[in-house]
Motif scaffolding. Structure first.
Motif, PDB file in Angstrom:
ATOM      1  N   MET A 199      -8.604  10.760 -55.816  1.00  0.00           N
ATOM      2  CA  MET A 199      -9.804  10.149 -56.388  1.00  0.00           C
ATOM      3  C   MET A 199      -9.477   8.827 -57.070  1.00  0.00           C
ATOM      4  SD  MET A 199     -11.708  13.552 -57.921  1.00  0.00           S
ATOM      5  CE  MET A 199     -13.189  12.593 -58.360  1.00  0.00           C
ATOM      6  N   VAL A 200      -8.356   8.209 -56.639  1.00  0.00           N
ATOM      7  CA  VAL A 200      -7.962   6.905 -57.168  1.00  0.00           C
ATOM      8  C   VAL A 200      -7.855   5.934 -56.000  1.00  0.00           C
ATOM      9  CG1 VAL A 200      -6.139   5.625 -58.389  1.00  0.00           C
ATOM     10  CG2 VAL A 200      -6.699   7.955 -59.065  1.00  0.00           C
ATOM     11  N   ALA A 201      -8.359   4.729 -56.192  1.00  0.00           N
ATOM     12  CA  ALA A 201      -8.295   3.724 -55.125  1.00  0.00           C
ATOM     13  C   ALA A 201      -6.843   3.489 -54.718  1.00  0.00           C
ATOM     14  CB  ALA A 201      -8.931   2.423 -55.605  1.00  0.00           C
ATOM     15  N   GLN A 202      -6.631   3.255 -53.420  1.00  0.00           N
ATOM     16  CA  GLN A 202      -5.274   3.105 -52.915  1.00  0.00           C
ATOM     17  C   GLN A 202      -4.547   1.954 -53.581  1.00  0.00           C
ATOM     18  OE1 GLN A 202      -3.774   5.292 -50.805  1.00  0.00           O
ATOM     19  NE2 GLN A 202      -1.898   4.167 -51.314  1.00  0.00           N
ATOM     20  N   GLU A 203      -5.249   0.838 -53.834  1.00  0.00           N
ATOM     21  CA  GLU A 203      -4.606  -0.307 -54.484  1.00  0.00           C
ATOM     22  C   GLU A 203      -4.121   0.062 -55.880  1.00  0.00           C
ATOM     23  OE1 GLU A 203      -5.607  -4.876 -55.976  1.00  0.00           O
ATOM     24  OE2 GLU A 203      -7.094  -3.758 -54.817  1.00  0.00           O
ATOM     25  N   THR A 204      -4.958   0.790 -56.611  1.00  0.00           N
ATOM     26  CA  THR A 204      -4.557   1.233 -57.948  1.00  0.00           C
ATOM     27  C   THR A 204      -3.387   2.198 -57.867  1.00  0.00           C
ATOM     28  OG1 THR A 204      -6.843   1.016 -58.677  1.00  0.00           O
ATOM     29  CG2 THR A 204      -5.378   2.328 -60.064  1.00  0.00           C
ATOM     30  N   ARG A 205      -3.462   3.101 -56.911  1.00  0.00           N
ATOM     31  CA  ARG A 205      -2.386   4.093 -56.734  1.00  0.00           C
ATOM     32  C   ARG A 205      -1.059   3.390 -56.468  1.00  0.00           C
ATOM     33  NH1 ARG A 205      -1.905   9.438 -55.226  1.00  0.00           N
ATOM     34  NH2 ARG A 205      -0.082   9.941 -53.957  1.00  0.00           N
ATOM     35  N   ASP A 206      -1.085   2.372 -55.578  1.00  0.00           N
ATOM     36  CA  ASP A 206       0.143   1.642 -55.249  1.00  0.00           C
ATOM     37  C   ASP A 206       0.720   0.945 -56.469  1.00  0.00           C
ATOM     38  OD1 ASP A 206      -0.108   2.484 -52.656  1.00  0.00           O
ATOM     39  OD2 ASP A 206      -1.025   0.618 -51.941  1.00  0.00           O
ATOM     40  N   ARG A 207      -0.163   0.355 -57.305  1.00  0.00           N
ATOM     41  CA  ARG A 207       0.305  -0.345 -58.504  1.00  0.00           C
ATOM     42  C   ARG A 207       0.942   0.635 -59.491  1.00  0.00           C
ATOM     43  NH1 ARG A 207      -4.620  -3.404 -60.896  1.00  0.00           N
ATOM     44  NH2 ARG A 207      -3.049  -3.995 -62.451  1.00  0.00           N
ATOM     45  N   VAL A 208       0.311   1.794 -59.640  1.00  0.00           N
ATOM     46  CA  VAL A 208       0.860   2.799 -60.561  1.00  0.00           C
ATOM     47  C   VAL A 208       2.226   3.295 -60.081  1.00  0.00           C
ATOM     48  CG1 VAL A 208       0.554   5.129 -61.476  1.00  0.00           C
ATOM     49  CG2 VAL A 208      -1.383   3.531 -61.434  1.00  0.00           C
ATOM     50  N   LEU A 209       2.321   3.620 -58.797  1.00  0.00           N
ATOM     51  CA  LEU A 209       3.583   4.119 -58.260  1.00  0.00           C
ATOM     52  C   LEU A 209       4.677   3.058 -58.320  1.00  0.00           C
ATOM     53  CD1 LEU A 209       2.340   6.212 -55.204  1.00  0.00           C
ATOM     54  CD2 LEU A 209       3.124   7.033 -57.432  1.00  0.00           C
ATOM     55  N   ASP A 210       4.301   1.786 -58.139  1.00  0.00           N
ATOM     56  CA  ASP A 210       5.276   0.708 -58.258  1.00  0.00           C
ATOM     57  C   ASP A 210       5.790   0.612 -59.694  1.00  0.00           C
ATOM     58  OD1 ASP A 210       6.664  -1.667 -57.157  1.00  0.00           O
ATOM     59  OD2 ASP A 210       5.408  -2.742 -58.609  1.00  0.00           O
ATOM     60  N   ALA A 211       4.888   0.781 -60.667  1.00  0.00           N
ATOM     61  CA  ALA A 211       5.293   0.761 -62.072  1.00  0.00           C
ATOM     62  C   ALA A 211       6.204   1.951 -62.392  1.00  0.00           C
ATOM     63  CB  ALA A 211       4.058   0.773 -62.977  1.00  0.00           C
ATOM     64  N   VAL A 212       5.913   3.115 -61.795  1.00  0.00           N
ATOM     65  CA  VAL A 212       6.757   4.291 -61.975  1.00  0.00           C
ATOM     66  C   VAL A 212       8.174   4.005 -61.504  1.00  0.00           C
ATOM     67  CG1 VAL A 212       7.180   6.624 -61.110  1.00  0.00           C
ATOM     68  CG2 VAL A 212       4.905   5.992 -61.923  1.00  0.00           C
ATOM     69  N   ARG A 213       8.286   3.375 -60.322  1.00  0.00           N
ATOM     70  CA  ARG A 213       9.606   3.070 -59.769  1.00  0.00           C
ATOM     71  C   ARG A 213      10.368   2.067 -60.633  1.00  0.00           C
ATOM     72  NH1 ARG A 213       6.690   3.688 -54.868  1.00  0.00           N
ATOM     73  NH2 ARG A 213       6.063   1.495 -54.927  1.00  0.00           N
ATOM     74  N   GLN A 214       9.651   1.064 -61.119  1.00  0.00           N
ATOM     75  CA  GLN A 214      10.304   0.016 -61.903  1.00  0.00           C
ATOM     76  C   GLN A 214      10.765   0.516 -63.273  1.00  0.00           C
ATOM     77  OE1 GLN A 214       8.371  -3.828 -62.084  1.00  0.00           O
ATOM     78  NE2 GLN A 214       7.359  -3.497 -60.113  1.00  0.00           N
TER      79      GLN A 214
END
Length: 327
Positions: free
Chosen positions: A1-16
């Protein structure tokens, strides 16, 4: 239920950032955890292998294992149980001590599987070996070789494994029409030193009552007994046959290699974990359905006798063993 663009940004922040969820905070919110408790009595090779079996099985269910040792202490066992309850484990695997029944209130509402021993709590689930049957087969092996004076070294009779193995010893003697002689039985604390002391006592008895064979009911006490035999200059199996309990690399490379009861130690740990996970699931289903929980289930694994070179027919020694024999 989260937009893919938002999901990608969150996961990128998790990795960093290397972010990891706070498992304790999550368990508090969800009122459950991904943890199982494990309380063992010691960290000798036997208990370490049990723990390894539990952990490997837990990983199959994506569960973590929180480990404590009780050292047979009432205080340490109580503290372990209190600490584990605060971490809200899904269930507990416990090697009971003589004090476990005193802590029954700390176990209420928590799925529990007793491992290796039983506490006597009637509704408890348990996983252990057939202690009576395996001890009986060990002593029967000695009687079939012709031994009539068989010494036994057992743990304290407050522990269920010790009482079961003593019962198997008595059963085998009865089956061979050999009277039970309390003078041939010694009790230790499962440690090497107590096995050494017990064997010294038995092998220093007068020649007409001294045992021609020993059944030693734990690994560490077997090591102590073998050291005592060597200290006295007595030969295995020429002067005394020895059967130990628990197999290990050490039992195989001793000279001579030891005849043993081989507990499936790793399998015991795995079976305890599988039993606990099944119990947790069944309790959850019973809670949803509003049905009663099932009575305690007892799982017994066989422990086979492995015959090596430490047992043979009796050869009564007329000279009492002594330290001088080794010279």
């Amino acid at each position: 239920m989260v937009a893919q663009e938002t999901r990608d940004r969150v996961l990128d922040a998790v990795r960093q950032t290397g972010y990891r969820p706070n498992a304790l905070a999550r368990s508090l919110r969800q009122q459950e955890s991904r943890n199982l408790g494990l309380v063992i009595t010691d960290l000798n090779p036997f208990h370490a292998t049990l723990a390894k079996g539990v952990q490997d099985a837990a990983e199959q269910y994506d569960l973590n294992v929180i480990l404590f040792t009780s050292d047979e202490s009432e205080r340490k066992e109580r503290r372990a149980l209190e600490t584990l309850r605060s971490h809200m484990p899904q269930g507990l695997i416990l090697i009971p001590t003589a004090h476990t029944r005193e802590h029954q209130a700390l176990l209420q509402g928590l799925p529990v599987v007793e491992l290796d021993r039983v506490s006597g709590i009637s509704e408890a689930h348990s996983v252990q070996v057939d202690n009576v049957g395996s001890a009986r087969s060990a002593v029967q092996h000695l009687t079939e070789l012709g031994h009539r004076r068989i010494g036994g070294i057992f743990g304290h009779q407050t522990v269920s494994t010790a009482t079961g193995r003593l019962q198997g010893y008595k059963d085998a003697l009865r089956g061979a029409a050999i009277p039970f002689d309390p003078a041939l039985v010694q009790f230790g604390d499962y440690r090497e030193a107590s096995g050494h002391e017990a064997a010294l006592h038995l092998l220093s008895l007068p020649a007409n009552v001294r045992p021609t064979a020993l059944f030693v009911s734990s690994h560490e006490m077997t090591v102590g007994a073998v050291l005592a035999v060597r200290e006295l200059g007595v030969r295995i199996p020429h002067d005394v046959s020895v059967v130990g309990f628990d197999d290990s690399r050490l039992m195989q490379i001793l000279e001579p290699p030891m005849t043993v009861i081989a507990q499936p130690t790793y399998d015991l740990g795995q079976a305890a974990c599988h039993t606990l996970v099944s119990l947790v699931r069944r309790r959850a289903e019973a809670s949803v359905a509003g049905t009663a929980t099932e009575p305690g289930k007892k799982v017994l694994l066989p422990a086979p006798l492995i015959v090596r070179h430490s047992t043979g027919p009796p050869c009564d020694v007329t000279t009492p063993p002594s330290l001088e024999l080794s010279t």
